[in-house]
Design a protein around this motif. Structure first.
Motif, short mmCIF file in Angstrom:
data_model
loop_
_atom_site.label_atom_id
_atom_site.label_comp_id
_atom_site.label_asym_id
_atom_site.label_seq_id
_atom_site.Cartn_x
_atom_site.Cartn_y
_atom_site.Cartn_z
N PHE A 15 1.02 -0.99 0.00
CA PHE A 15 0.05 -0.02 0.12
C PHE A 15 1.00 1.15 0.06
CE2 PHE A 15 -2.59 -3.38 1.68
CZ PHE A 15 -3.53 -3.46 1.20
N ALA A 16 1.22 1.64 -1.18
CA ALA A 16 2.19 2.75 -1.47
C ALA A 16 1.71 4.03 -1.27
CB ALA A 16 2.99 2.64 -2.82
N GLN A 17 2.74 5.19 -1.04
CA GLN A 17 2.33 6.49 -0.93
C GLN A 17 1.80 6.85 -2.20
OE1 GLN A 17 2.15 6.84 2.21
NE2 GLN A 17 3.35 8.41 2.51
N THR A 24 0.06 16.09 3.68
CA THR A 24 1.38 16.03 4.59
C THR A 24 1.91 14.51 4.54
OG1 THR A 24 0.15 15.95 6.60
CG2 THR A 24 0.64 18.06 5.77
N ARG A 25 2.83 14.34 5.20
CA ARG A 25 3.41 12.87 5.25
C ARG A 25 2.46 12.03 6.37
NH1 ARG A 25 7.07 9.17 5.02
NH2 ARG A 25 7.99 8.33 6.89
N GLU A 26 1.93 12.64 7.31
CA GLU A 26 1.13 12.06 8.40
C GLU A 26 -0.16 11.52 7.76
OE1 GLU A 26 2.70 15.18 8.84
OE2 GLU A 26 4.34 13.88 10.19
N GLN A 27 -0.75 12.71 6.85
CA GLN A 27 -2.01 12.32 6.19
C GLN A 27 -1.99 11.24 5.40
OE1 GLN A 27 -2.36 16.31 4.65
NE2 GLN A 27 -4.17 16.90 6.26
N GLN A 28 -0.65 11.08 4.67
CA GLN A 28 -0.51 10.13 3.52
C GLN A 28 -0.42 8.64 4.38
OE1 GLN A 28 2.80 11.13 1.34
NE2 GLN A 28 1.47 12.45 -0.18
N ILE A 29 0.08 8.81 5.43
CA ILE A 29 0.52 7.52 6.26
C ILE A 29 -0.96 7.07 7.01
CG2 ILE A 29 1.21 6.51 8.54
CD1 ILE A 29 3.91 8.40 7.96
N LYS A 30 -1.61 7.87 7.39
CA LYS A 30 -2.93 7.89 7.75
C LYS A 30 -4.00 7.08 6.55
CE LYS A 30 -7.31 9.52 9.99
NZ LYS A 30 -7.92 8.57 9.77
N LEU A 31 -3.81 7.70 5.40
CA LEU A 31 -4.68 7.01 4.29
C LEU A 31 -4.13 5.70 3.92
CD1 LEU A 31 -4.63 10.12 1.60
CD2 LEU A 31 -6.53 9.07 2.98
N ASN A 32 -2.83 5.43 4.03
CA ASN A 32 -2.34 3.86 3.89
C ASN A 32 -2.77 2.93 4.95
OD1 ASN A 32 -1.01 4.78 1.73
ND2 ASN A 32 1.02 4.64 2.48
N HIS A 33 -3.09 3.27 5.96
CA HIS A 33 -3.42 2.63 7.33
C HIS A 33 -4.94 2.54 6.91
CE1 HIS A 33 0.08 1.71 9.44
NE2 HIS A 33 0.48 2.91 9.29
N ASP A 34 -5.56 3.55 6.65
CA ASP A 34 -6.95 3.47 6.46
C ASP A 34 -7.45 2.38 5.16
OD1 ASP A 34 -7.56 4.99 8.31
OD2 ASP A 34 -8.04 7.15 6.97
N GLU A 35 -6.45 2.56 4.10
CA GLU A 35 -6.82 1.58 2.90
C GLU A 35 -6.68 0.01 3.18
OE1 GLU A 35 -5.26 1.28 -1.66
OE2 GLU A 35 -4.40 2.67 -0.28
N SER A 37 -7.17 -1.08 6.43
CA SER A 37 -8.10 -1.38 7.00
C SER A 37 -9.42 -1.66 6.16
CB SER A 37 -8.60 -0.33 8.15
OG SER A 37 -7.52 -0.22 8.98
N ARG A 38 -9.53 -0.82 5.04
CA ARG A 38 -10.71 -1.25 4.04
C ARG A 38 -10.67 -2.52 3.33
NH1 ARG A 38 -9.87 4.22 3.02
NH2 ARG A 38 -8.94 3.69 1.16
N TYR A 39 -9.32 -2.98 3.16
CA TYR A 39 -9.13 -4.10 2.65
C TYR A 39 -9.48 -5.18 3.40
CZ TYR A 39 -6.35 -7.78 0.18
OH TYR A 39 -5.79 -9.29 -0.38
N ILE A 64 3.42 -2.65 3.98
CA ILE A 64 3.45 -3.92 3.45
C ILE A 64 2.75 -5.06 4.05
CG2 ILE A 64 5.19 -6.05 2.65
CD1 ILE A 64 7.17 -3.98 1.78
N VAL A 65 1.95 -5.75 3.31
CA VAL A 65 0.94 -6.67 4.20
C VAL A 65 1.30 -8.14 3.17
CG1 VAL A 65 -1.26 -7.42 4.69
CG2 VAL A 65 -0.63 -4.88 4.66
#
Length: 82
Positions: A15-17, A24-35, A37-39, A64-65
């Motif tokens: 799940f890449a940036q 911001t970097r923090e917002q992108q990291i949160k988006l990745n973790h949300d993605e 969770s959705r998966y 990476i999962v």
């Protein structure tokens, strides 16, 4: 004639940036973790049997999962998940 009696899929998902999205970097990291969770929620909703064998965050913020998923919901695949 041959048939698949039981099978699992081993996947490594990244799940890449997102580049140039204006966050911001923090917002992108949160988006990745949300993605991620959705998966997982999508697999739960679809009743796909799965096992996360590894989940790690990389230095660039991507996640990476490594997942083991049931291929066929009709077969007994418990031997793959023990």
């Amino acid at each position: 004639m041959k048939r698949v009696k039981a099978a699992c899929i081993l996947q490594t998902l990244v799940f890449a940036q997102k580049d140039d999205c204006g966050l911001t970097r923090e917002q992108q990291i949160k988006l990745n973790h949300d993605e991620v969770s959705r998966y997982k929620a999508t697999m739960d909703k679809s009743y796909i049997r799965y096992q996360i064998t590894e989940e790690s965050e990389q230095g660039d913020g991507s996640v990476i999962v490594r997942v083991r998923k049931q291929y066929n919901d009709k077969a007994d695949v418990s031997e793959y998940f023990n």
